[in-house]
Design a protein around this motif. Structure first.
Motif, short mmCIF file in Angstrom:
data_model
loop_
_atom_site.label_atom_id
_atom_site.label_comp_id
_atom_site.label_asym_id
_atom_site.label_seq_id
_atom_site.Cartn_x
_atom_site.Cartn_y
_atom_site.Cartn_z
N HIS A 124 3.83 -14.00 -35.68
CA HIS A 124 3.35 -14.24 -34.32
C HIS A 124 4.04 -15.46 -33.70
O HIS A 124 4.50 -15.41 -32.55
CB HIS A 124 1.83 -14.45 -34.35
CG HIS A 124 1.25 -14.85 -33.03
ND1 HIS A 124 1.21 -14.01 -31.94
CD2 HIS A 124 0.68 -16.03 -32.63
CE1 HIS A 124 0.64 -14.64 -30.92
NE2 HIS A 124 0.33 -15.86 -31.32
N LYS A 128 6.78 -15.79 -30.51
CA LYS A 128 6.50 -16.67 -29.37
C LYS A 128 7.69 -17.58 -29.05
O LYS A 128 7.80 -18.07 -27.92
CB LYS A 128 5.27 -17.52 -29.65
CG LYS A 128 3.95 -16.74 -29.56
CD LYS A 128 2.74 -17.65 -29.73
CE LYS A 128 2.58 -18.58 -28.55
NZ LYS A 128 1.35 -19.41 -28.64
N LYS A 134 6.56 -10.63 -20.32
CA LYS A 134 5.10 -10.81 -20.27
C LYS A 134 4.46 -9.67 -19.50
O LYS A 134 4.09 -9.79 -18.33
CB LYS A 134 4.77 -12.15 -19.61
CG LYS A 134 5.38 -13.36 -20.30
CD LYS A 134 4.84 -13.55 -21.72
CE LYS A 134 5.41 -14.82 -22.35
NZ LYS A 134 4.94 -15.00 -23.75
N THR A 135 4.35 -8.53 -20.16
CA THR A 135 3.68 -7.38 -19.56
C THR A 135 2.63 -6.87 -20.54
O THR A 135 2.74 -7.10 -21.76
CB THR A 135 4.68 -6.24 -19.27
OG1 THR A 135 5.18 -5.73 -20.52
CG2 THR A 135 5.84 -6.73 -18.41
N PRO A 136 1.59 -6.19 -20.06
CA PRO A 136 0.58 -5.65 -20.98
C PRO A 136 1.17 -4.75 -22.06
O PRO A 136 0.74 -4.80 -23.22
CB PRO A 136 -0.35 -4.87 -20.04
CG PRO A 136 -0.20 -5.55 -18.72
CD PRO A 136 1.23 -5.97 -18.65
N TYR A 137 2.17 -3.95 -21.69
CA TYR A 137 2.79 -3.05 -22.66
C TYR A 137 3.50 -3.83 -23.76
O TYR A 137 3.36 -3.54 -24.95
CB TYR A 137 3.77 -2.12 -21.96
CG TYR A 137 4.54 -1.21 -22.89
CD1 TYR A 137 3.87 -0.32 -23.73
CD2 TYR A 137 5.93 -1.25 -22.95
CE1 TYR A 137 4.57 0.51 -24.59
CE2 TYR A 137 6.64 -0.42 -23.80
CZ TYR A 137 5.96 0.46 -24.62
OH TYR A 137 6.65 1.27 -25.47
N MET A 138 4.27 -4.86 -23.36
CA MET A 138 4.98 -5.67 -24.35
C MET A 138 4.02 -6.46 -25.23
O MET A 138 4.25 -6.64 -26.42
CB MET A 138 5.93 -6.63 -23.63
CG MET A 138 7.18 -6.00 -23.06
SD MET A 138 8.28 -5.33 -24.35
CE MET A 138 8.07 -3.57 -24.09
N GLU A 139 2.93 -6.94 -24.65
CA GLU A 139 1.95 -7.68 -25.43
C GLU A 139 1.28 -6.76 -26.46
O GLU A 139 1.03 -7.18 -27.60
CB GLU A 139 0.91 -8.30 -24.50
CG GLU A 139 1.48 -9.45 -23.66
CD GLU A 139 0.50 -9.95 -22.62
OE1 GLU A 139 -0.61 -9.39 -22.53
OE2 GLU A 139 0.85 -10.90 -21.90
N LYS A 140 1.00 -5.54 -26.07
CA LYS A 140 0.43 -4.57 -27.00
C LYS A 140 1.42 -4.26 -28.13
O LYS A 140 1.04 -4.24 -29.32
CB LYS A 140 0.07 -3.28 -26.26
CG LYS A 140 -0.46 -2.18 -27.18
CD LYS A 140 -0.71 -0.90 -26.39
CE LYS A 140 -1.14 0.23 -27.32
NZ LYS A 140 -1.36 1.50 -26.57
N SER A 142 3.81 -6.16 -29.24
CA SER A 142 3.93 -7.34 -30.09
C SER A 142 2.77 -7.43 -31.08
O SER A 142 2.97 -7.74 -32.26
CB SER A 142 3.99 -8.61 -29.24
OG SER A 142 5.17 -8.62 -28.44
N ARG A 143 1.55 -7.17 -30.60
CA ARG A 143 0.38 -7.20 -31.50
C ARG A 143 0.52 -6.15 -32.60
O ARG A 143 0.21 -6.41 -33.77
CB ARG A 143 -0.91 -6.99 -30.70
CG ARG A 143 -1.30 -8.14 -29.80
CD ARG A 143 -2.72 -8.00 -29.31
NE ARG A 143 -2.92 -6.77 -28.53
CZ ARG A 143 -2.76 -6.69 -27.22
NH1 ARG A 143 -2.38 -7.77 -26.54
NH2 ARG A 143 -2.97 -5.56 -26.58
#
Length: 246
Positions: A124, A128, A134-140, A142-143
Motif C-alpha cells: 500500500h 502511494k 485518483k479515480t474511484p475505479y483506480m482506487e478500487k 489498487s485495493r
C-alpha cells in the motif's frame, strides 16, 4: 449488401476460433493481473458475472474442499483465510483457482496473520509513492491489488509485481468510450495476426481462448466496430499494446 452488413460479417469472421491448435498439456493459466489493459464497462462486468454463474457448481465444490482444509486451523486464522479465499473467488476464474488452491492452503498454514497485514501495508505504501490516477475505479483496483498481491506473490516479487501493476493501472486509467473502443480494435487485429503458436502461448488453453473470443464479440458489437477501425491498427500499435513491461 450494405456496408454495415459487410463490416459485421468480416468482424464476425475475424473472431472465429481456430481449430486444431497445438495446446500444451497441463498448461498454467495466466494470472489475474496479467493483461495489457483493463476494460471496465457493463459488458466486461456482466461477462465476468455470467462466467461465475456458469462455474458456480465447480466453484462451490472447490470452496467446500478449501473450507474443509482450513477447518484444521485455529479459529482466528480460519476466519482470516476463508475471507481471503472468498475475496480471490471474485478475481479469479475456476481454472485459476484450481491451479492456485494448493499454494493458498500452504500459505494459510505457514504465514502468520501479522505478516499478511504487514505485507499489505508495504504494498500500500509503495503504491502511494507513485502518482496513480485518483479515480474511484483506480482506487478500487489498487485495493484489490494490495490485498491479492500478498497472496499471489512471494516477498521478493512484491515490488516487481507492484511496478507492473502501476504500469497496468496508468495505461488503463482512461476508461473513455473512445479509448476502450480502440483497445478492442487492437485486440481484434491482434487475434487475426497471431500465429497458432502465439495464440497458444498467450492463452495457455482452449477454454481461456474461447472465453476471450466470446468477450471480444460482445465488445465489438457494443462499440460497433467497422472494418476500417480494425485494419487501421498498425503493427507498431499492436507491439506496444502487448508490451506489458512498457
Amino acid at each position: 449488401m450494405r456496408d454495415r452488413e459487410i463490416d459485421s460479417f468480416i468482424a464476425s469472421d475475424l473472431l472465429r476460433h481456430r481449430k486444431n491448435l497445438p495446446w500444451k498439456q497441463n498448461a498454467s493459466s495466466p494470472g489475474c493481473w496479467e493483461r495489457p489493459y483493463l476494460i471496465d464497462n457493463y459488458i466486461t462486468r456482466a461477462h465476468a458475472e455470467n462466467r461465475r454463474l456458469e462455474e458456480s457448481r465447480e466453484l462451490a465444490t472447490l470452496r467446500d474442499a478449501v473450507e474443509c482444509e482450513l477447518a484444521h486451523l485455529p479459529s482466528t486464522k480460519q476466519r482470516l483465510w476463508l475471507a481471503e479465499y472468498r475475496f480471490l473467488e471474485k478475481l479469479m476464474s475456476f481454472r485459476q483457482l484450481v491451479v492456485y488452491a494448493p499454494a493458498f492452503l500452504t500459505l494459510s498454514r505457514i504465514m502468520p496473520k501479522k505478516m499478511v497485514f504487514c505485507r499489505r501495508e508495504v504494498v500500500h505504501r509503495y503504491l502511494k509513492l507513485n502518482s496513480l490516477p485518483k479515480t474511484p475505479y483506480m482506487e478500487k483496483l489498487s485495493r484489490q491489488f494490495v490485498r491479492s498481491s500478498v497472496l499471489l506473490f512471494p516477498a521478493e516479487k512484491l515490488v516487481p509485481a507492484a511496478d507492473k501493476f502501476i504500469r497496468l493501472a496508468v495505461r488503463s486509467a482512461d476508461q473513455s468510450k473512445k479509448q476502450n473502443r480502440h483497445r478492442v480494435a487492437i485486440l481484434l487485429r491482434s487475434h487475426q495476426m497471431m500465429s497458432d503458436k502465439e495464440i497458444c502461448e498467450r492463452f495457455q488453453c482452449e477454454e481461456i481462448y474461447f472465453d476471450e473470443l466470446a468477450l471480444l464479440a460482445e465488445l465489438a458489437d457494443h462499440y460497433r466496430l467497422t472494418i476500417e477501425d480494425i485494419f487501421r491498427v498498425s503493427a507498431e500499435e499492436i507491439n506496444r499494446f502487448w508490451d506489458i513491461q512498457y
